[in-house]
Design a protein around this motif. Structure first.
Motif, PDB file in Angstrom:
ATOM      1  N   LYS A 115       0.841  -1.205   0.000  1.00 19.89           N
ATOM      2  CA  LYS A 115       0.000   0.000   0.000  1.00 19.89           C
ATOM      3  C   LYS A 115       0.877   1.256   0.000  1.00 19.89           C
ATOM      4  O   LYS A 115       0.575   2.259  -0.638  1.00 19.89           O
ATOM      5  CB  LYS A 115      -0.935  -0.002   1.215  1.00 19.89           C
ATOM      6  N   TYR A 141      -3.977  -3.314  -4.258  1.00 18.07           N
ATOM      7  CA  TYR A 141      -3.554  -1.920  -4.508  1.00 18.07           C
ATOM      8  C   TYR A 141      -3.441  -1.656  -6.007  1.00 18.07           C
ATOM      9  O   TYR A 141      -2.682  -0.789  -6.433  1.00 18.07           O
ATOM     10  CB  TYR A 141      -2.235  -1.643  -3.736  1.00 18.07           C
ATOM     11  N   ALA A 276      -0.399   3.671   6.460  1.00 23.55           N
ATOM     12  CA  ALA A 276      -0.995   2.515   5.763  1.00 23.55           C
ATOM     13  C   ALA A 276      -1.469   1.475   6.774  1.00 23.55           C
ATOM     14  O   ALA A 276      -2.528   0.866   6.613  1.00 23.55           O
ATOM     15  CB  ALA A 276       0.018   1.907   4.797  1.00 23.55           C
ATOM     16  N   SER A 280      -5.457   0.742   6.908  1.00 22.61           N
ATOM     17  CA  SER A 280      -5.883  -0.596   6.467  1.00 22.61           C
ATOM     18  C   SER A 280      -7.019  -1.077   7.366  1.00 22.61           C
ATOM     19  O   SER A 280      -7.697  -2.048   7.067  1.00 22.61           O
ATOM     20  CB  SER A 280      -4.715  -1.575   6.578  1.00 22.61           C
TER      21      SER A 280
END
Ligand code: PLP
Length: 405
Positions: A115, A141, A276, A280
């Motif tokens: 990511k 991604y 990230a 997430s």
């Protein structure tokens, strides 16, 4: 209605997970001692007593608000520092706590790394056979997974094939060392060659190509094999680690991402990876087990247990006439399907896997790792399972090996 992106996953749900479920059903039907389930990499060795004790001590000693509360998205500073210090002692590196981001296992760590790095259409190269979740993680991604065919003699990296796959769109390369599913350990020579190719291609294309080194099996090595610490060979390396296998904690979900200062724009990359991790939805790695691994940085895996299984299984199967890669690391054995040569390898493999089930042996087809014609056996099972499975493998060998001679 579910998304178009999720539909293919319904059709191709993990073969390994399905087999694991099947194994549980078979165990109910025939008795657990009559089923030889080599499907899942779920360690049969209990977590070290020290980890359990650390959890109890933490609960007894620490403020519950500290133990159960949110912390920095990258994890507890003292845990990250303890791990960095331990790595420095073992590998002569100079990491600080800030170079580490604690994650929900390696699966999440890989997602954090990807990511952080990927724009849509970016290519990520990996080497067949590989842990098939890499494909899903890359497409999460909108990246494109590019695979390099194996060198079936050694299962080290196929260097020329790798060089040919690198393009201007290559953003990252994933390696897994020691390797799931082959049990091979990439040698220092292999890592040096890989690094040299990457340096050359970075120069040619004028941008960073990141090497993501996925290392959940780092400590599980045998016969004196050593696993090169990749940050020492290539600057743009990001290490993804997990305690799932080394400390038998797969359900606890704990690992980390390591981003050294030598990585291009390292401070920005660490900040982006920390964000990230948060966005997430994981927010941070689980707190109690995070604190526990921080107290157990020098804990060892039970190598003697795996080594006995490895030798007994490898020797037993090769004596029966099967061709296997001698495993040097992880807890997997990679075996050739006897009838795979010169025919449709996928079909031969399907027949073999299904014949094995007649003898209550559950093994994972090589196509689950993008390498048909082989099967993987996870030998992180009880020693009795190994010993008792061998007479059943003998029956399987009579069906396949005698027929092809
Ligand atoms: N990478 C490889 C090569 C693995 O084999 C596994 C698990 O089997 C993972 C990553 C994921 O590990 P974790 O349980 O830490 O998410």
């Amino acid at each position: 209605m579910i998304s178009e992106k999720m539909r293919p996953f319904l059709a191709n749900n993990s073969a390994i997970r399905m087999m694991f479920e099947e194994g549980k059903k078979m165990a109910e039907l025939y008795g657990a001692d009559k089923v030889y389930d080599f499907s899942l990499g779920n360690p049969n060795v209990p977590a070290p007593q020290r980890v359990n004790q650390a959890m109890k001590d933490i609960l007894d000693e620490e403020d519950p608000l500290f133990v159960h509360g949110y912390m920095s998205n990258a994890g507890y500073p003292e845990v990250r520092e303890a791990i960095a210090e331990n790595l420095n002692q073992r590998f002569g590196t100079k990491f600080a706590g800030r170079n580490l981001i604690m994650t929900v296992g390696a699966g999440s760590g890989l997602n954090v790394a990807l990511k952080t790095l990927l724009d849509p259409g970016d290519e990520v190269i990996t080497f067949a056979p590989y842990f098939l979740e890499y494909r899903a993680y890359v497409t999460n991604y909108d990246g494109v997974l590019v695979t390099v065919e194996p060198d079936q003699e050694t299962f080290q990296i196929n260097r020329e094939a790798f060089r040919a796959k690198i393009t201007a769109k290559t953003k990252a390369v994933i390696i897994n060392n020691p390797n799931n599913p082959t049990g091979v350990v990439y040698s220092e020579e292999t890592i040096r060659a890989l690094a040299a190719i990457l340096e050359e291609k970075q120069k040619a294309y004028g941008h960073a190509i990141y090497l993501i080194s996925d290392e959940p099996y780092r400590e599980l090595v045998f016969d004196g094999a050593t696993v090169p610490f990749v940050t020492e060979y290539y600057d743009n390396t990001i290490v993804v680690y997990s305690y799932s296998k080394s400390l038998s904690l797969p359900g606890e979900r704990i690992g980390y991402v390591l981003i050294p200062d030598e990585v291009e724009e390292s401070a920005m990359t660490i900040d982006a990876a920390t964000i990230a991790n948060r966005i997430s939805g994981c927010v941070n790695a689980p707190s109690l087990v995070q604190l526990a691994v921080g107290r157990c940085v020098d804990c060892q895996a039970d190598l003697a247990f795996y080594d006995r299984n490895r030798k007994t299984l490898y020797e037993g199967l090769t004596e029966l006439g099967f061709t296997c890669v001698r495993p040097q690391g992880a807890f997997y054995l990679w075996m050739k399907v006897p009838t795979a040569d010169g025919t449709d390898a996928s079909a031969a493999e399907a027949v073999f896997v299904s014949a094995a089930k007649k003898y209550h042996i559950l093994i994972v087809p090589g196509s689950s790792f993008a390498c048909p014609g082989y099967v993987r056996l996870a030998y992180c099972v009880s020693y009795e399972t190994i010993v008792n499975s061998l007479p059943e493998f003998a029956k399987l060998s009579q069906e396949f090996i005698v027929k092809t001679c």
